[in-house]
Design an enzyme around this catalytic site. Structure first.
Site, short mmCIF file in Angstrom:
data_model
loop_
_atom_site.label_atom_id
_atom_site.label_comp_id
_atom_site.label_asym_id
_atom_site.label_seq_id
_atom_site.Cartn_x
_atom_site.Cartn_y
_atom_site.Cartn_z
N ALA A 1 -4.38 -12.69 36.83
CA ALA A 1 -4.89 -14.01 37.72
C ALA A 1 -4.87 -13.42 39.12
O ALA A 1 -4.42 -12.63 39.53
CB ALA A 1 -3.95 -15.25 37.51
N LYS A 2 -5.47 -14.63 39.80
CA LYS A 2 -5.58 -14.27 41.21
C LYS A 2 -5.89 -15.49 41.95
O LYS A 2 -6.80 -16.37 41.39
CB LYS A 2 -6.62 -13.10 41.59
CG LYS A 2 -6.16 -12.44 43.05
CD LYS A 2 -5.14 -11.55 42.98
CE LYS A 2 -4.86 -10.84 44.32
NZ LYS A 2 -3.72 -9.77 44.15
#
Ligand code: NAD
Length: 410
Positions: free
Chosen positions: A101-102
């Site tokens: 994720a980011k």
């Protein structure tokens, strides 16, 4: 080229090598969820600023999603999407039980006061607290954020969900953080440099190093390599680059930077050169540790390094990467090279879940163990399949995600 095009390019090349079919490619490439939120904040002077924040959750086939939170004026959905994907392959290459994720907010952190930074962080968490947590998606620091920001994130998240420090990593040690998290990414880069040299039969003492970026990653990499007797001849930050052919006094530069708001501006113990000159410096090892897209088709022909370790995410664009490979320059890719940070974040999460603290020695030993395994796997695939370390890393990462996805069933 957009960030997502570049990560897709590397993905497709490796997917071709492992014979991944079209529908599976589509499934593995697309993000599970992309969130864009408005973050309205009152600034210190009383005016209202409306910022935009993102969280992209790419894949959770191998475990909860994991990735940093970036405060930078160039953050946009495309960049966050590409970085979320990179995290999926990175956690898979390191073989830690996470997906990718980011997140990020489009803002210049240098223009913010501490209280503005805190209000922005808390407002952002108000908007996204229900989509992340210890068993779904665990944020961590990235460019422009640090352990203080992670402490605010934990505090704000716990207001909604109750005590659970495993909801975010990269926290201060006094706030359930892990010993050795702060140094982990730079230290990992250093450990991998030592492993690479050993494989190639080169002595650290005979190795000149140039590092772009002197923030969390660059400065810790410089410290580790300096202590391991590499000759660090040039480093840079946003203020410019500093060069000394007989080796920089890294200990003095670390002290200077810490005393000057983590900037090297005004340091006079070396010759000042431009950031372009730094990248073109004749050296054995070049470590881009600042931002993405710094080695492109336009400047790749000026690169005179024999090896490159990508400490930053996406510092080399694909067309430049091909030229470097054709020119015999060995590149350790970001998804292997900077995996030290997420690995120690994993250790922090494990400690938080078990309410048990590890010593610094244990963290360092376990980090060495994880990175050694990852490096050896990549080296073996690279040699057997006659591909670059980047393609080998992607092949390993993608295949592990494919296997986990197929075992779970769609
Ligand atoms: P940071 O904000 O602490 O430091 C960034 C450094 O780069 C600073 O010294 C800054 O002055 C310098 N810089 C910025 N723009 C520059 C430019 N145009 N030219 C030269 N120098 C410039 O960030 P960080 O945490 O050290 O992250 C650096 C890179 O490493 C990023 O790409 C990040 O995504 C990646 N990364 C960080 C971690 C981590 O644990 N911090 C983990 C994995 C990857």
């Amino acid at each position: 080229m957009k960030s997502s095009e570049s990560s897709q390019f590397y993905f497709n090349r490796a997917a071709d090598r492992i014979g991944l079919d079209g529908p599976t490619r589509e499934l593995l490439l697309a993000a599970k969820r992309e969130v864009r939120v408005q973050v309205p904040v009152e600034m210190d002077d009383g005016h209202l600023e409306t910022l935009i924040g993102y969280r992209v959750q790419h894949d959770d086939a191998r475990g909860p999603m994991k990735g940093g939170l970036r405060f930078h004026h160039e953050v946009d959905l495309d960049e966050v999407r590409a970085l979320a994907q990179l995290m999926t392959w990175k956690t898979a290459v390191a073989n830690i039980p996470y997906g990718g994720a980011k997140g990020g907010i489009c803002v210049n952190p240098r223009a913010l006061s501490m209280s503005e930074m805190e209000r922005i962080t808390r407002k952002f968490i108000d908007q996204i607290h229900d989509i992340f947590g210890p068993r779904t998606d665990i944020p961590a620091p990235d460019m422009g954020t640090n352990n203080q920001v992670m402490a605010w994130i934990r505090n704000q998240w716990e207001k909604y969900h109750g005590f659970d420090p495993a909801c975010v990593t990269g926290k201060p040690v006094e706030h359930y953080g892990a010993q050795g998290r702060e140094e982990a990414t730079g230290r990992g880069v250093g450990l991998l440099a030592v492993k690479l040299l050993k494989r190639l039969g080169i002595e650290p003492k005979a190795t000149r190093v140039v590092i772009q970026g002197f923030g969390n990653v660059g400065s810790h990499a410089a410290k580790f390599l300096h202590e391991a007797e590499f000759k660090v001849i040039a480093v840079s930050d946003i203020s410019g680059a500093y060069f000394r052919s007989d080796g920089l006094n890294i200990t003095e530069m670390l002290r200077y930077s810490a005393e000057n708001g983590y900037r090297l501006e005004g340091y006079n113990g070396a010759d000042q050169i431009s950031n372009e000159e730094l990248l073109a410096t004749e050296t054995d090892l070049l470590i881009p540790a600042a931002i993405g897209g710094v080695i492109t088709n336009d400047n790749v022909d000026t690169i005179k390094a024999r090896m490159i370790i990508e400490a930053a995410n996406g510092p080399i664009l694909p067309e430049a990467d091909d030229k470097l490979h054709d020119g015999g320059i060995l590149v350790l890719p970001d998804i292997l090279a900077n995996a030290g940070g997420v690995t120690v974040s994993y250790f922090e999460w494990v400690q938080n879940l078990q309410h048990y603290n590890w010593s610094l020695d244990r963290v360092r030993n376990e980090l060495d163990h994880v990175l050694t395994e990852a490096f050896e796997n990549v080296w073996q695939t690279m040699t057997e399949q006659e591909v670059s370390p980047r393609t080998a890393s992607y092949m390993i990462g993608i295949d592990r995600v494919r296997v986990a996805t197929e075992l779970a069933g769609v």
